[in-house]
Design a protein around this motif. Structure first.
Motif, short mmCIF file in Angstrom:
data_model
loop_
_atom_site.label_atom_id
_atom_site.label_comp_id
_atom_site.label_asym_id
_atom_site.label_seq_id
_atom_site.Cartn_x
_atom_site.Cartn_y
_atom_site.Cartn_z
N HIS A 196 0.88 -1.17 0.00
CA HIS A 196 0.00 0.00 0.00
C HIS A 196 0.92 1.22 0.00
O HIS A 196 2.14 1.07 -0.03
CB HIS A 196 -0.99 -0.03 1.16
N ASP A 244 5.42 4.62 5.52
CA ASP A 244 6.42 3.69 6.04
C ASP A 244 6.56 2.45 5.14
O ASP A 244 7.33 1.54 5.45
CB ASP A 244 6.08 3.27 7.48
N HIS A 245 5.83 2.42 4.02
CA HIS A 245 5.89 1.31 3.06
C HIS A 245 6.33 1.78 1.68
O HIS A 245 6.89 1.00 0.91
CB HIS A 245 4.52 0.62 2.95
N ASP A 252 0.61 -5.10 6.23
CA ASP A 252 0.07 -4.63 7.50
C ASP A 252 -1.14 -5.42 8.00
O ASP A 252 -1.81 -4.98 8.93
CB ASP A 252 -0.28 -3.14 7.41
N HIS A 296 6.75 -5.39 10.09
CA HIS A 296 7.08 -4.43 11.15
C HIS A 296 7.68 -5.08 12.40
O HIS A 296 7.93 -4.38 13.39
CB HIS A 296 5.83 -3.64 11.55
ZN LIG Z 1 2.89 -0.04 8.14
#
Ligand SMILES: [Zn+2]
Length: 292
Positions: A122, A126-127, A226, A271
């Motif tokens: 996505h 942070d991706h 996620d 993560h």
């Molecule tokens: Zn994330």
């Protein structure tokens, strides 16, 4: 708290070699990371710092595929201001290169121009933050200049039509330069990107979130993204408060984790600060990591 390590961990999935690259540390509010789960339960699994934040990683996956190198997710990149990095506890500065992602690639002897395909689960910062980078002249460039970038059409539409709740996670600098360079491949639903590398819809965290299923030599692995960001999120109701459709996440997890347990998939946790991957079992109540 110490930033996640090691930088690179490698293994086989059938005939494919995969490398987990730790693209940096990020510390997010523990309550937000576990949604409705009370702190006395979650802090036994991941302890909080004095600001109630828990240590997480931003793991990316490099797949050595016969058709070319495939990189899944790109971490947080190098474009954000110091204040932003502090707010999210992001520590991803490279020792030699622009971020830890490029450090990890360099350790594997891979140059950024060698990457053929980038897949984004996505477009949250942070991706997809490492999709592009800020150069010395303060210009934003494509981080992987020869690659095509694969994302769900719906996720792109979602990222470009934000509201007050969703806007803080999407920055145009992470995806607009790719649109302008005509380097995006937008996919709808499920698609085999290369032989044995398939993007599959896993909605909930965002409505068009996707995971990546690898299949080779009778083995299967799944880069979850996620939907279960750490191994502590394996129990079905342990769902992030960040998810925009938590009840959809619940059904996605029910379906994916059931299949993963039945078919003994290797699950890859983006993560998790310490555990890159593992297979799972059901203990009668919850899913948990199976001892190796
Ligand atoms: Zn994330």
């Amino acid at each position: 708290m110490t930033p996640p390590a090691p930088l690179v961990q490698s293994r086989k999935v059938g005939d494919l070699t995969i490398h987990a690259i730790q693209a940096g540390g990020i510390r997010l509010d523990g309550g937000a990371m576990f949604g409705v789960v009370p702190k006395p339960l979650w802090e036994k699994r991941i302890p909080a710092d004095e600001l109630n934040r828990i240590q997480l990683g931003m793991r990316c996956l490099l797949v050595e595929h016969p058709s070319g190198l495939i990189l899944i997710d790109t971490g947080a990149g190098n474009k954000e201001a110091e204040r932003f990095l502090e707010l999210y506890g992001i520590e991803n500065g490279g020792a030699n290169e622009r971020t830890m992602l490029e450090d990890g690639l360099a350790e594997l002897g891979v140059r950024t121009e060698d990457v053929a395909i980038v897949i984004n689960t996505h477009l949250h910062f942070d991706h997809a933050g490492g999709n592009t980078f800020r150069d010395d002249a303060d210009t934003i460039q494509l981080a992987f200049p020869k690659a095509r970038y694969v994302v769900k059409r719906g996720e792109y539409d979602y990222a470009t039509h934000t509201n007050e709740r969703t806007g803080a996670s999407y920055f145009e600098r992470n995806f607009m330069p790719i649109v302008k360079a005509h380097k995006f491949e937008f996919v709808v639903r499920e698609k085999e990107i290369a032989k044995g590398v398939r993007v599959v819809p896993t909605p909930g965290h965002t409505p068009f979130h996707q995971s990546v299923l690898l299949e080779s030599g009778g083995e299967r692995a799944c880069f979850l993204g996620d939907i279960a960001p750490t191994h502590a999120h394996l129990p079905l109701p342990w769902i992030m408060g960040y998810d925009v459709e938590p009840l959809v996440t619940l059904e996605t997890k029910r379906r994916i984790l059931h299949q993963a347990e039945q078919e003994e998939w290797l699950l890859i946790f983006e993560h998790d600060a310490t555990v890159p991957w593992g297979r799972i079992e059901h203990d009668g109540k919850n899913y948990r990591l199976k001892p190796d």
